[in-house]
Design an enzyme around this catalytic site. Structure first.
Site, PDB file in Angstrom:
ATOM      1  N   LEU A 182       0.831  -1.210   0.000  1.00 41.70           N
ATOM      2  CA  LEU A 182       0.000   0.000   0.000  1.00 41.70           C
ATOM      3  C   LEU A 182       0.864   1.258   0.000  1.00 41.70           C
ATOM      4  CD1 LEU A 182      -2.524  -1.069   2.792  1.00 41.70           C
ATOM      5  CD2 LEU A 182      -2.988  -0.980   0.339  1.00 41.70           C
ATOM      6  N   GLY A 183       2.058   1.123   0.552  1.00 41.66           N
ATOM      7  CA  GLY A 183       2.959   2.274   0.614  1.00 41.66           C
ATOM      8  C   GLY A 183       4.277   1.866   1.241  1.00 41.66           C
ATOM      9  N   GLY A 191       7.718   3.356   3.609  1.00 43.74           N
ATOM     10  CA  GLY A 191       8.256   4.413   4.442  1.00 43.74           C
ATOM     11  C   GLY A 191       9.751   4.220   4.568  1.00 43.74           C
ATOM     12  N   VAL A 235       4.167  -0.819   4.002  1.00 43.05           N
ATOM     13  CA  VAL A 235       2.817  -1.038   4.516  1.00 43.05           C
ATOM     14  C   VAL A 235       2.096  -1.886   3.474  1.00 43.05           C
ATOM     15  CG1 VAL A 235       0.665   0.046   5.247  1.00 43.05           C
ATOM     16  CG2 VAL A 235       2.844   1.145   5.772  1.00 43.05           C
ATOM     17  N   ASP A 280       4.783  15.343  12.190  1.00 49.26           N
ATOM     18  CA  ASP A 280       5.069  15.004  10.788  1.00 49.26           C
ATOM     19  C   ASP A 280       3.806  15.200   9.949  1.00 49.26           C
ATOM     20  OD1 ASP A 280       6.716  14.290   8.715  1.00 49.26           O
ATOM     21  OD2 ASP A 280       6.522  12.124   9.031  1.00 49.26           O
TER      22      ASP A 280
END
Ligand code: ATP
Length: 361
Positions: A19-20, A22, A27, A139
């Site tokens: 999904l993503g 970092g 993720v 953040d």
């Protein structure tokens, strides 16, 4: 204190698509075997020993978990479970499937200020709750503001990524030099003690961009951006703000203040007339004004391009370091490989410079 389950996460969840990504892992969508429900699994690499620069300290993950448990609110992502193996911790989070707020807005033809305000209100509600618990996010940026479900009539905001968040305890002084240049407050740059007011600065930057498609302090380089923030070098260029109400500008001005204690709190923002109009005239102004959609779309396209560039750059570094086969710039086959697997001394693009270095005294 959350229980870090020692079992294998794959015994309970089927691991799905990415999904993503970092700085410390990926993720992925995960499906709970017992119920078939989908969640988001945040796979974080843990530093094997104190000498290694690879991965996160376990204490940082404990901090993220402790904070996620303390901030249960409709506008904040929920933590369900935590698994731990020798090299990795997996946070099982509520699946936020509506994508980023900025992408959702950029796909529209037009957006009234009053519609933008509905989103800002939800962000402020989540933030106000967090701040009432003495927790700062530190953040806040478009990538960390997502929507639970973009097909809903009234999409719900979810704040994500509590990797830099901090829980203030009484009498404690906290400093951090982490963050993303465009959105950080002057006190972060100057290594001064922080408070939840640093988040309010980021809220102003996000609002400014949302209304105009212009980033208030953005320079040609990170250094220039940081200098612009330090000297408070910003204006409201009329060609970008010709559709903006004076209430919106007043809202931003009451947040972009060098002295953190003079900035509006999230609670005060929710009472500002731009968010909560007091007169019919104020309501009418908000309904007549639109965001600068043409420029906002440009800003968002550039932002997405930079994010892809960073991802390709990261893959190329892995190829150079022989951690990924040549010709492969697709991040997916990395499995749970991530930047933090690489002992890398070369300089990185700006958005990869974020460090999780902070001090508490
Ligand atoms: P960074 O180092 O950039 O701060 P990180 O390692 O802390 O990242 P996150 O920012 O939490 O990781 O997540 C990385 C990306 O994964 C997000 O930008 C988002 O696209 C996706 N993501 C994170 N959490 C969720 C979630 N709960 N549901 C859906 N997608 C998510």
């Amino acid at each position: 204190m959350a229980v870090f389950k020692p079992e294998n996460v794959e015994d309970f969840y089927e691991i799905g698509e990415v999904l993503g990504s970092g700085h410390f892992g990926q993720v992925r969508q995960v499906r709970e075997r017992a119920t078939g429900t989908c969640w988001a699994g945040k796979f974080l690499k843990i530093r094997k020993n104190t000498c290694s620069r690879l991965g996160l300290d376990r204490s940082c993950v404990e901090k993220e978990v402790e904070i996620l448990q303390a901030v249960q609110h409709p506008n904040i992502v929920t933590l369900k479970d935590v698994f731990e193996s020798r090299a990795e911790v997996v946070l099982v989070l509520e699946l936020v499937s509506g994508g980023e707020l900025f992408d959702f807005i950029a796909a529209k033809e037009n957006l009234l200020e009053s519609e933008a305000i509905e989103f800002m209100k939800q962000i402020l509600e989540g933030l106000s709750f967090m701040h009432s618990k003495n927790i700062g996010h530190f953040d806040l940026k478009p990538e960390n503001i997502m929507l639970s479900d973009k097909v809903a009539a009234q999409p719900n905001i979810k704040l994500i990524d509590f990797g830099l968040a901090h829980h203030f305890y009484q009498g404690e002084e906290y400093k951090s030099t982490s963050g993303t240049p465009q959105y950080i407050a002057p006190e972060v740059i100057n290594s001064e003690p922080l408070s939840t007011a640093a988040d309010m600065w980021s809220i102003a930057v996000i609002t400014y961009i949302l209304l105009s498609g212009l980033s208030p302090f953005q320079g040609e380089t990170d250094e220039e951006t940081l200098r612009n923030i330090s000297v408070m070098n910003y204006t409201f260029p009329p060609q970008y703000f010709n559709m903006t109400t004076s209430m919106a500008k007043d809202f931003i001005q009451k947040l972009l203040l060098k002295n953190p204690s003079e900035r509006m709190t999230a609670e005060e923002c929710l009472l500002h007339p731009w968010i909560k109009p007091m007169t019919r005239k104020q309501v009418a102004h908000r309904n007549r004004s639109s965001i600068n959609m043409k420029n906002f779309k440009k800003f968002n396209a550039r932002r997405k391009w930079k994010m892809s560039y960073n991802m390709v750059w990261m893959c190329n570094r892995l190829v150079q370091l022989k951690l990924l086969p040549k010709g492969n710039t697709d991040p997916d086959p990395l499995q749970r490989q991530c930047e933090s697997d690489v002992e890398d001394n070369e300089s990185k693009p700006a958005s990869l410079l974020r460090r999780r270095l902070s001090s508490s005294s």
